[in-house]
Motif scaffolding. Structure first.
Motif, PDB file in Angstrom:
ATOM      1  N   MET A   1     -12.228  -4.473   0.814  1.00  0.00           N
ATOM      2  CA  MET A   1     -11.038  -3.912   0.218  1.00  0.00           C
ATOM      3  C   MET A   1     -10.758  -4.626  -1.094  1.00  0.00           C
ATOM      4  O   MET A   1     -10.836  -5.836  -1.176  1.00  0.00           O
ATOM      5  CB  MET A   1      -9.865  -4.104   1.172  1.00  0.00           C
ATOM      6  CG  MET A   1      -8.795  -3.079   0.979  1.00  0.00           C
ATOM      7  SD  MET A   1      -7.561  -3.196   2.257  1.00  0.00           S
ATOM      8  CE  MET A   1      -8.528  -2.941   3.703  1.00  0.00           C
ATOM      9  N   GLU A  94      -1.412 -14.257   3.609  1.00  0.00           N
ATOM     10  CA  GLU A  94      -2.642 -13.661   4.136  1.00  0.00           C
ATOM     11  C   GLU A  94      -2.795 -12.273   3.532  1.00  0.00           C
ATOM     12  O   GLU A  94      -1.852 -11.711   3.013  1.00  0.00           O
ATOM     13  CB  GLU A  94      -2.554 -13.503   5.664  1.00  0.00           C
ATOM     14  CG  GLU A  94      -2.495 -14.804   6.425  1.00  0.00           C
ATOM     15  CD  GLU A  94      -2.277 -14.614   7.921  1.00  0.00           C
ATOM     16  OE1 GLU A  94      -2.560 -15.563   8.648  1.00  0.00           O
ATOM     17  OE2 GLU A  94      -1.802 -13.553   8.356  1.00  0.00           O
ATOM     18  N   SER A  95      -3.983 -11.760   3.667  1.00  0.00           N
ATOM     19  CA  SER A  95      -4.185 -10.350   3.340  1.00  0.00           C
ATOM     20  C   SER A  95      -4.045  -9.594   4.660  1.00  0.00           C
ATOM     21  O   SER A  95      -4.065 -10.194   5.736  1.00  0.00           O
ATOM     22  CB  SER A  95      -5.568 -10.130   2.740  1.00  0.00           C
ATOM     23  OG  SER A  95      -6.546 -10.353   3.722  1.00  0.00           O
ATOM     24  N   GLU A  97      -6.141  -7.715   6.087  1.00  0.00           N
ATOM     25  CA  GLU A  97      -7.385  -7.785   6.895  1.00  0.00           C
ATOM     26  C   GLU A  97      -7.418  -9.014   7.788  1.00  0.00           C
ATOM     27  O   GLU A  97      -8.003  -8.983   8.853  1.00  0.00           O
ATOM     28  CB  GLU A  97      -8.649  -7.824   6.014  1.00  0.00           C
ATOM     29  CG  GLU A  97      -8.837  -6.659   5.109  1.00  0.00           C
ATOM     30  CD  GLU A  97      -8.284  -6.920   3.708  1.00  0.00           C
ATOM     31  OE1 GLU A  97      -8.715  -6.221   2.793  1.00  0.00           O
ATOM     32  OE2 GLU A  97      -7.437  -7.806   3.531  1.00  0.00           O
ATOM     33  N   GLU A  98      -6.822 -10.114   7.310  1.00  0.00           N
ATOM     34  CA  GLU A  98      -6.876 -11.346   8.109  1.00  0.00           C
ATOM     35  C   GLU A  98      -5.546 -11.631   8.774  1.00  0.00           C
ATOM     36  O   GLU A  98      -5.290 -12.749   9.207  1.00  0.00           O
ATOM     37  CB  GLU A  98      -7.315 -12.524   7.224  1.00  0.00           C
ATOM     38  CG  GLU A  98      -7.069 -12.309   5.765  1.00  0.00           C
ATOM     39  CD  GLU A  98      -7.422 -13.456   4.863  1.00  0.00           C
ATOM     40  OE1 GLU A  98      -6.473 -14.094   4.371  1.00  0.00           O
ATOM     41  OE2 GLU A  98      -8.610 -13.685   4.619  1.00  0.00           O
ATOM     42  N   PRO A 123      -8.886   1.887   5.635  1.00  0.00           N
ATOM     43  CA  PRO A 123      -8.957   0.712   6.517  1.00  0.00           C
ATOM     44  C   PRO A 123      -7.645  -0.089   6.570  1.00  0.00           C
ATOM     45  O   PRO A 123      -7.252  -0.580   7.618  1.00  0.00           O
ATOM     46  CB  PRO A 123     -10.084  -0.128   5.911  1.00  0.00           C
ATOM     47  CG  PRO A 123     -10.914   0.834   5.130  1.00  0.00           C
ATOM     48  CD  PRO A 123      -9.964   1.888   4.624  1.00  0.00           C
ATOM     49  N   LEU A 124      -6.968  -0.195   5.420  1.00  0.00           N
ATOM     50  CA  LEU A 124      -5.698  -0.930   5.379  1.00  0.00           C
ATOM     51  C   LEU A 124      -4.638  -0.195   6.212  1.00  0.00           C
ATOM     52  O   LEU A 124      -3.919  -0.806   6.999  1.00  0.00           O
ATOM     53  CB  LEU A 124      -5.190  -1.077   3.942  1.00  0.00           C
ATOM     54  CG  LEU A 124      -3.791  -1.697   3.873  1.00  0.00           C
ATOM     55  CD1 LEU A 124      -3.848  -3.202   4.028  1.00  0.00           C
ATOM     56  CD2 LEU A 124      -3.089  -1.322   2.592  1.00  0.00           C
ATOM     57  N   GLN A 127      -5.205  -0.800   9.801  1.00  0.00           N
ATOM     58  CA  GLN A 127      -4.745  -2.144  10.156  1.00  0.00           C
ATOM     59  C   GLN A 127      -3.224  -2.156  10.334  1.00  0.00           C
ATOM     60  O   GLN A 127      -2.702  -2.759  11.270  1.00  0.00           O
ATOM     61  CB  GLN A 127      -5.162  -3.097   9.025  1.00  0.00           C
ATOM     62  CG  GLN A 127      -5.001  -4.546   9.329  1.00  0.00           C
ATOM     63  CD  GLN A 127      -6.080  -5.069  10.257  1.00  0.00           C
ATOM     64  OE1 GLN A 127      -7.174  -4.529  10.305  1.00  0.00           O
ATOM     65  NE2 GLN A 127      -5.767  -6.101  10.990  1.00  0.00           N
TER      66      GLN A 127
END
Length: 190
Positions: A1, A94-95, A97-98, A123-124, A127
């Motif tokens: 990303m 954090e982003s 993804e993590e 994908p985001l 999440q």
């Protein structure tokens, strides 16, 4: 990303905090338009200077997770929270993804002027959907596209709606709170 603006400049801070921005669309206006409950847990995605985190924290008893990849921004939020004596803001560097928050723990995500910078968006959004509770809300605030003279990446209201539906969200409301802004309220569906 890909997130092109990993570092915030002083110019960005002055815009994020500008009286013009507040006049055009204040955080209080947004909070009056969304299904916010006192007990909610909120994730402010790309929290920046706390433009939404601080007013949200004043309104609810639940936690406000101020998520930003920039430590400088989170320091600003911590200072403001201290000054306002707010104890329910949790800075998270954090982003998405993590993200260390467990799935199904957030009632509402506020994403203001940030989703247009994320490629690919799918994908985001997936999440975000994961971290939301059943029937949780995602509030998306973006700039309206104004012809080809626009600077930087933008995504149309129609494009954003399509992305949301593909990610398993249902659009519950659409607003144009200011001439240059659109707002989507979407809800997680099973």
């Amino acid at each position: 990303m890909h997130h092109p603006n990993g570092k915030h400049s002083k110019g960005k801070v002055s815009y994020l905090e500008s009286p013009e921005r507040r006049k055009e669309f204040s955080p209080e206006q947004l909070l009056n338009m969304i299904p916010l409950k006192e007990t909610d847990s909120i994730l402010d995605f790309g929290a920046g200077t706390g433009y939404f985190s601080i007013p949200v924290a004043k309104r609810i008893k639940g936690k406000v997770y101020a998520l930003d990849i920039d430590a400088t921004m989170l320091e600003l939020i911590k200072e403001k929270a201290l000054k306002e004596q707010l104890t329910n803001i949790v800075p998270v560097q954090e982003s998405m993804e993590e993200l260390s928050l467990p799935d199904g723990t957030i009632d509402m995500i506020i994403a203001s002027l940030v989703l247009h910078e994320i490629r690919p968006l799918g994908p985001l959004l997936q999440q975000m959907r994961n971290v939301l509770k059943k029937e949780g809300y995602l509030i998306c605030l973006e700039l309206v596209l104004k012809g080809s003279a626009d600077k930087g990446p933008r995504i149309t209201l129609e494009g954003m709606e399509l992305e949301m539906k593909k990610a398993g969200f249902q659009v519950t409301e659409k607003f144009f709170p200011a001439e240059s802004l659109y707002m989507l309220v979407v809800q997680k569906t099973d």
